[in-house]
Design a protein around this motif. Structure first.
Motif, PDB file in Angstrom:
ATOM      1  N   ALA A  10     -38.769  46.334  14.467  1.00 32.38           N
ATOM      2  CA  ALA A  10     -37.817  45.331  14.408  1.00 32.38           C
ATOM      3  C   ALA A  10     -37.350  45.054  15.791  1.00 32.38           C
ATOM      4  O   ALA A  10     -37.317  43.858  16.170  1.00 32.38           O
ATOM      5  N   GLN A  11     -36.616  45.917  16.610  1.00 30.92           N
ATOM      6  CA  GLN A  11     -35.947  45.627  17.578  1.00 30.92           C
ATOM      7  C   GLN A  11     -37.034  45.330  18.772  1.00 30.92           C
ATOM      8  O   GLN A  11     -36.717  44.448  19.458  1.00 30.92           O
ATOM      9  N   THR A  12     -38.185  45.830  18.614  1.00 32.34           N
ATOM     10  CA  THR A  12     -39.207  45.614  19.776  1.00 32.34           C
ATOM     11  C   THR A  12     -39.587  44.183  19.552  1.00 32.34           C
ATOM     12  O   THR A  12     -39.810  43.225  20.565  1.00 32.34           O
ATOM     13  N   LEU A  13     -40.017  43.774  18.120  1.00 32.59           N
ATOM     14  CA  LEU A  13     -40.339  42.417  18.165  1.00 32.59           C
ATOM     15  C   LEU A  13     -39.492  41.372  18.403  1.00 32.59           C
ATOM     16  O   LEU A  13     -39.607  40.391  18.825  1.00 32.59           O
ATOM     17  N   THR A  14     -37.982  41.757  18.180  1.00 35.05           N
ATOM     18  CA  THR A  14     -36.919  40.808  18.423  1.00 35.05           C
ATOM     19  C   THR A  14     -36.987  40.655  19.808  1.00 35.05           C
ATOM     20  O   THR A  14     -36.836  39.336  20.486  1.00 35.05           O
ATOM     21  N   ALA A  15     -37.150  41.421  20.721  1.00 40.27           N
ATOM     22  CA  ALA A  15     -36.795  41.382  21.913  1.00 40.27           C
ATOM     23  C   ALA A  15     -38.328  40.765  22.684  1.00 40.27           C
ATOM     24  O   ALA A  15     -38.323  39.766  23.512  1.00 40.27           O
ATOM     25  N   LEU A  16     -39.509  41.062  21.921  1.00 38.29           N
ATOM     26  CA  LEU A  16     -40.578  40.220  22.482  1.00 38.29           C
ATOM     27  C   LEU A  16     -40.370  38.876  21.911  1.00 38.29           C
ATOM     28  O   LEU A  16     -40.784  37.872  23.120  1.00 38.29           O
ATOM     29  N   GLN A  17     -39.857  38.606  20.809  1.00 37.16           N
ATOM     30  CA  GLN A  17     -39.631  37.082  20.779  1.00 37.16           C
ATOM     31  C   GLN A  17     -38.869  36.269  21.551  1.00 37.16           C
ATOM     32  O   GLN A  17     -39.281  35.337  22.087  1.00 37.16           O
ATOM     33  N   THR A  18     -37.749  37.011  21.875  1.00 38.92           N
ATOM     34  CA  THR A  18     -37.045  36.412  22.931  1.00 38.92           C
ATOM     35  C   THR A  18     -37.567  36.164  24.234  1.00 38.92           C
ATOM     36  O   THR A  18     -37.588  35.108  24.844  1.00 38.92           O
ATOM     37  N   TYR A  19     -38.400  37.150  24.563  1.00 39.24           N
ATOM     38  CA  TYR A  19     -38.985  36.864  25.886  1.00 39.24           C
ATOM     39  C   TYR A  19     -40.126  35.831  25.874  1.00 39.24           C
ATOM     40  O   TYR A  19     -40.092  34.878  26.738  1.00 39.24           O
ATOM     41  N   ILE A  20     -40.782  35.896  24.715  1.00 34.73           N
ATOM     42  CA  ILE A  20     -41.911  34.827  24.481  1.00 34.73           C
ATOM     43  C   ILE A  20     -41.387  33.461  24.494  1.00 34.73           C
ATOM     44  O   ILE A  20     -41.973  32.509  24.801  1.00 34.73           O
ATOM     45  N   TRP A  21     -40.282  33.050  23.750  1.00 32.01           N
ATOM     46  CA  TRP A  21     -39.729  31.998  23.582  1.00 32.01           C
ATOM     47  C   TRP A  21     -39.527  31.057  25.076  1.00 32.01           C
ATOM     48  O   TRP A  21     -39.396  29.889  25.204  1.00 32.01           O
TER      49      TRP A  21
END
Length: 112
Positions: A30-41
């Motif tokens: 969950a934390q990794t995907l949230t970090a990836l989401q922030t980066y990708i946006w």
């Protein structure tokens, strides 16, 4: 107007479901995907990256179910992982558009 409203409501429901699914993942995922989401946006055109994020979510869900460590899924460099995924969706990214434009401009300049 009705289509616009349906798209907005549908997108909102889709995003809420995505967030709920992320929260259901094991904490490291969950934390990794949230970090990836922030980066990708940062590179997405007008919120068009839900397909990409959902692809990563499904990958993470499958890996979590098989007890595969997050690092084994994304490798040693999360930026490289994110950018490899994003390159599969060039039409959704302003970054790819600008990189392509820069390459074309330099190539054109070299021909002068």
């Amino acid at each position: 107007m009705a289509n616009l409203w349906n798209n907005i409501v549908g997108d909102k429901k889709r995003y809420k479901q995505f967030k709920a699914d992320v929260q259901a993942l094991p904490e490291a995922y969950a934390q990794t995907l949230t970090a990836l989401q922030t980066y990708i946006w940062n590179f997405a055109k007008s919120g068009a990256m839900m397909d990409v994020l959902e692809e990563i979510l499904h990958m993470f869900q499958e890996s979590a179910a098989e007890n595969v460590p997050v690092q084994q899924v994304i490798g040693d460099d999360p930026v490289e992982f994110a950018e490899n995924i994003m390159t599969q969706y060039p039409e959704e990214l302003w970054l790819i558009k600008y990189r392509t434009r820069l390459r074309q401009q330099v190539k054109k300049a070299e021909q002068l």
